[in-house]
Design an enzyme around this catalytic site. Sequence first.
Site, PDB file in Angstrom:
ATOM      1  N   GLY A  43       0.756  -1.249   0.000  1.00  0.00           N
ATOM      2  CA  GLY A  43       0.000   0.000   0.000  1.00  0.00           C
ATOM      3  C   GLY A  43       0.781   1.289   0.000  1.00  0.00           C
ATOM      4  O   GLY A  43       0.203   2.357  -0.231  1.00  0.00           O
TER       5      GLY A  43
ATOM      6  N   GLU B 122       4.061  -6.493   1.963  1.00  0.00           N
ATOM      7  CA  GLU B 122       3.656  -6.923   0.614  1.00  0.00           C
ATOM      8  C   GLU B 122       3.611  -5.747  -0.351  1.00  0.00           C
ATOM      9  O   GLU B 122       2.579  -5.481  -0.972  1.00  0.00           O
ATOM     10  CB  GLU B 122       2.255  -7.567   0.673  1.00  0.00           C
ATOM     11  CG  GLU B 122       2.112  -8.740   1.621  1.00  0.00           C
ATOM     12  CD  GLU B 122       0.644  -9.143   1.836  1.00  0.00           C
ATOM     13  OE1 GLU B 122      -0.269  -8.486   1.276  1.00  0.00           O
ATOM     14  OE2 GLU B 122       0.401 -10.112   2.573  1.00  0.00           O
ATOM     15  N   PRO B 123       4.714  -5.024  -0.495  1.00  0.00           N
ATOM     16  CA  PRO B 123       4.661  -3.872  -1.407  1.00  0.00           C
ATOM     17  C   PRO B 123       4.550  -4.326  -2.860  1.00  0.00           C
ATOM     18  O   PRO B 123       5.168  -5.311  -3.262  1.00  0.00           O
ATOM     19  CB  PRO B 123       6.007  -3.173  -1.175  1.00  0.00           C
ATOM     20  CG  PRO B 123       6.927  -4.250  -0.712  1.00  0.00           C
ATOM     21  CD  PRO B 123       6.065  -5.226   0.054  1.00  0.00           C
ATOM     22  N   GLY B 124       3.728  -3.643  -3.619  1.00  0.00           N
ATOM     23  CA  GLY B 124       3.627  -3.910  -5.047  1.00  0.00           C
ATOM     24  C   GLY B 124       4.078  -2.671  -5.798  1.00  0.00           C
ATOM     25  O   GLY B 124       5.212  -2.558  -6.251  1.00  0.00           O
ATOM     26  N   ARG B 125       3.167  -1.702  -5.850  1.00  0.00           N
ATOM     27  CA  ARG B 125       3.408  -0.464  -6.598  1.00  0.00           C
ATOM     28  C   ARG B 125       4.761   0.181  -6.267  1.00  0.00           C
ATOM     29  O   ARG B 125       5.472   0.653  -7.140  1.00  0.00           O
ATOM     30  CB  ARG B 125       2.283   0.519  -6.257  1.00  0.00           C
ATOM     31  CG  ARG B 125       2.309   1.790  -7.070  1.00  0.00           C
ATOM     32  CD  ARG B 125       1.291   2.810  -6.513  1.00  0.00           C
ATOM     33  NE  ARG B 125       0.045   2.266  -6.098  1.00  0.00           N
ATOM     34  CZ  ARG B 125      -1.059   2.210  -6.877  1.00  0.00           C
ATOM     35  NH1 ARG B 125      -1.031   2.689  -8.094  1.00  0.00           N
ATOM     36  NH2 ARG B 125      -2.172   1.679  -6.412  1.00  0.00           N
TER      37      ARG B 125
ATOM     38  N   ARG C 171      -5.420   2.624 -16.017  1.00  0.00           N
ATOM     39  CA  ARG C 171      -5.588   3.406 -14.795  1.00  0.00           C
ATOM     40  C   ARG C 171      -6.276   4.759 -15.003  1.00  0.00           C
ATOM     41  O   ARG C 171      -7.141   5.131 -14.201  1.00  0.00           O
ATOM     42  CB  ARG C 171      -4.242   3.589 -14.080  1.00  0.00           C
ATOM     43  CG  ARG C 171      -3.540   2.265 -13.734  1.00  0.00           C
ATOM     44  CD  ARG C 171      -2.356   2.455 -12.797  1.00  0.00           C
ATOM     45  NE  ARG C 171      -2.805   2.805 -11.471  1.00  0.00           N
ATOM     46  CZ  ARG C 171      -2.728   3.999 -10.958  1.00  0.00           C
ATOM     47  NH1 ARG C 171      -2.192   4.980 -11.641  1.00  0.00           N
ATOM     48  NH2 ARG C 171      -3.189   4.225  -9.750  1.00  0.00           N
TER      49      ARG C 171
ATOM     50  N   TYR D  22      -9.632   4.790 -12.910  1.00  0.00           N
ATOM     51  CA  TYR D  22      -9.598   5.525 -11.628  1.00  0.00           C
ATOM     52  C   TYR D  22      -9.447   7.029 -11.816  1.00  0.00           C
ATOM     53  O   TYR D  22      -9.225   7.745 -10.849  1.00  0.00           O
ATOM     54  CB  TYR D  22      -8.406   5.073 -10.771  1.00  0.00           C
ATOM     55  CG  TYR D  22      -8.193   3.586 -10.678  1.00  0.00           C
ATOM     56  CD1 TYR D  22      -9.113   2.762 -10.037  1.00  0.00           C
ATOM     57  CD2 TYR D  22      -7.047   3.009 -11.214  1.00  0.00           C
ATOM     58  CE1 TYR D  22      -8.892   1.403  -9.948  1.00  0.00           C
ATOM     59  CE2 TYR D  22      -6.821   1.646 -11.119  1.00  0.00           C
ATOM     60  CZ  TYR D  22      -7.755   0.847 -10.484  1.00  0.00           C
ATOM     61  OH  TYR D  22      -7.530  -0.495 -10.402  1.00  0.00           O
TER      62      TYR D  22
ATOM     63  N   CYS E 125     -12.816   3.322 -29.455  1.00  0.00           N
ATOM     64  CA  CYS E 125     -14.076   4.056 -29.576  1.00  0.00           C
ATOM     65  C   CYS E 125     -14.812   4.126 -28.258  1.00  0.00           C
ATOM     66  O   CYS E 125     -15.865   3.506 -28.088  1.00  0.00           O
ATOM     67  CB  CYS E 125     -14.992   3.390 -30.595  1.00  0.00           C
ATOM     68  SG  CYS E 125     -14.120   2.937 -32.059  1.00  0.00           S
ATOM     69  N   GLU E 126     -14.255   4.831 -27.307  1.00  0.00           N
ATOM     70  CA  GLU E 126     -14.924   5.070 -26.023  1.00  0.00           C
ATOM     71  C   GLU E 126     -14.394   6.393 -25.515  1.00  0.00           C
ATOM     72  O   GLU E 126     -13.194   6.636 -25.579  1.00  0.00           O
ATOM     73  CB  GLU E 126     -14.513   4.014 -24.979  1.00  0.00           C
ATOM     74  CG  GLU E 126     -14.961   2.636 -25.305  1.00  0.00           C
ATOM     75  CD  GLU E 126     -15.182   1.804 -24.057  1.00  0.00           C
ATOM     76  OE1 GLU E 126     -15.429   2.361 -22.970  1.00  0.00           O
ATOM     77  OE2 GLU E 126     -15.124   0.574 -24.201  1.00  0.00           O
TER      78      GLU E 126
HETATM   79  N1  LLP Z   1      -1.360  -7.092  -0.641  1.00  0.00           N
HETATM   80  C1  LLP Z   1      -2.665  -7.229  -0.927  1.00  0.00           C
HETATM   81  C2  LLP Z   1      -3.465  -8.200  -0.155  1.00  0.00           C
HETATM   82  C3  LLP Z   1      -3.262  -6.445  -1.929  1.00  0.00           C
HETATM   83  O1  LLP Z   1      -4.548  -6.578  -2.191  1.00  0.00           O
HETATM   84  C4  LLP Z   1      -2.465  -5.511  -2.648  1.00  0.00           C
HETATM   85  C5  LLP Z   1      -3.040  -4.687  -3.717  1.00  0.00           C
HETATM   86  C6  LLP Z   1      -1.090  -5.416  -2.327  1.00  0.00           C
HETATM   87  C7  LLP Z   1      -0.588  -6.206  -1.321  1.00  0.00           C
HETATM   88  C8  LLP Z   1      -0.174  -4.472  -3.034  1.00  0.00           C
HETATM   89  O2  LLP Z   1      -0.577  -3.145  -2.863  1.00  0.00           O
HETATM   90  P1  LLP Z   1       0.387  -1.967  -3.361  1.00  0.00           P
HETATM   91  O3  LLP Z   1       1.648  -2.040  -2.538  1.00  0.00           O
HETATM   92  O4  LLP Z   1       0.667  -2.180  -4.794  1.00  0.00           O
HETATM   93  O5  LLP Z   1      -0.398  -0.740  -3.119  1.00  0.00           O
HETATM   94  N2  LLP Z   1      -5.086  -1.520  -9.633  1.00  0.00           N
HETATM   95  C9  LLP Z   1      -4.977  -0.489  -8.630  1.00  0.00           C
HETATM   96  C10 LLP Z   1      -4.313  -0.996  -7.367  1.00  0.00           C
HETATM   97  C11 LLP Z   1      -5.012  -2.179  -6.762  1.00  0.00           C
HETATM   98  C12 LLP Z   1      -4.333  -2.720  -5.536  1.00  0.00           C
HETATM   99  C13 LLP Z   1      -4.940  -3.998  -5.105  1.00  0.00           C
HETATM  100  N3  LLP Z   1      -4.292  -4.641  -3.980  1.00  0.00           N
HETATM  101  C14 LLP Z   1      -4.231   0.696  -9.219  1.00  0.00           C
HETATM  102  O6  LLP Z   1      -3.871   0.661 -10.401  1.00  0.00           O
HETATM  103  O7  LLP Z   1      -4.034   1.691  -8.553  1.00  0.00           O
END
Ligand code: LLP
Length: 420
Positions: free
Chosen positions: A244, A279-282, A318, A322, A348-349
């Site tokens: 997050g 659990e970092p993603g972004r 995105r 969003y 076409c949207e």
């Molecule tokens: N752990 C869990 C259980 C999650 O559901 C998520 C993301 C993460 C970790 C990683 O979160 P992050 O560190 O990336 O914020 N598609 C959306 C973001 C959806 C996130 C869903 N869950 C966007 O493009 O902003």
Amino acid sequence: MLSHFSYRNNQLHAEKVPLADIAERFGTPCYIYSKAALTAALDEFRQTLADSASGVETLICYAIKANSNLAILNLFSRMGAGFDIVSGGELARALAARADPRKIVFSGAGKRADEIEAALEAGILCFNIESAEELDRINNIAQRLGKRAPVSLRVNPDVDAGTHPYISTGLKENKFGVPVKEAEILYRRAAHLAGIEIKGIDCHIGSQILDPSPFFEALDKILLLADRLAADGILLSHIDLGGGLGICYREDEPAPTVASYLQPILDRLRGRGQKLILEPGRRLVGNAGLLLTKIEILKPGEHKNFAVVDAAMNDLARPALYDAWHDIVPVAPRQEETRNWEIVGPICESGDFLGHERPLALQTGDLLAIRSAGAYGMAMSSNYNTRPRAPEIMVDGAHVHLIRRREELAELYAQEQMLP
Ligand code: LLP
């Protein structure tokens, strides 16, 4: 930000490679990642942990959903990271990228039986359980396979992450996790289930969070619960705080440092003897990638000026989904006067836009870079309008690696069959 993508001689580069060269070689649209930027993003976590000397053992489990390319997974795996998966597909990917299954946590509110079985067979670190029914399902499957499933309960701490409603997950009205009170009851039940081994506790409050204080609020709540459980002899060996942490999408909205997020967390965990999982993603991939696109058509008009580019909402969803902001910059800036352009795709949207009212000096054929597209870009792309998905390229210094080739048209309907 974005120092791994910078201008030299008025030409935007990825590390040492001019983006124009990549466009020439691989065509547009294409996703371009910087290996140094990916490495630096994970290193920011590792460095903070090393500097803090907190003694808190930590495992970074990269959330695969943000960008699941094998090259990226393999890079992070070699750097010692684990992974957060949300499907059997992501498990297969992680294993294909040579991830260590003992560093994989499995999140998600609706795990299917076959996915649970595959994860048990692989020997993952932990299932993050989101409901009473899921607890029973995992218990039954584990017993049938003669195994004990390592589990955490995903607790919904009811804190406001202060982010976009679609990506906010930690409020009681969200579908995620179980409320603290219910979790306490479930833990007591889980402690008696033969197929279950209680490992930890988990929460994930949302995404693109720029003020870290809700993380601390959530942690305080789950630590209180952990202490109540410990008093009853239910000991948790790890605390998973989810992902997050936000990134900088625009200069006037800077992102917090990893230290300002992590240090208060480590302070709270110091001396407790519990391992921290994140659990970092972004945060690990977002600013390490951009989407390169070419201007196909310019349509200046009385009310709006449209620049139709060859990337679209199917490549980067995105903005459409969003209303998200991505900086859009020219690869070779022109000195001419700017006007405000709507940067749109050819689909076409009306929702097919990448940016509104961008002051730019443009000509047909110019290349544009859509920044901060490393996370939830390619991963959320589709074949809408029968558009082949873009290739992905990883730059490493002066080296250019194609890490996913462009899809070919015939592949897009190869699985389909006409009636006899
Ligand atoms: N752990 C869990 C259980 C999650 O559901 C998520 C993301 C993460 C970790 C990683 O979160 P992050 O560190 O990336 O914020 N598609 C959306 C973001 C959806 C996130 C869903 N869950 C966007 O493009 O902003």
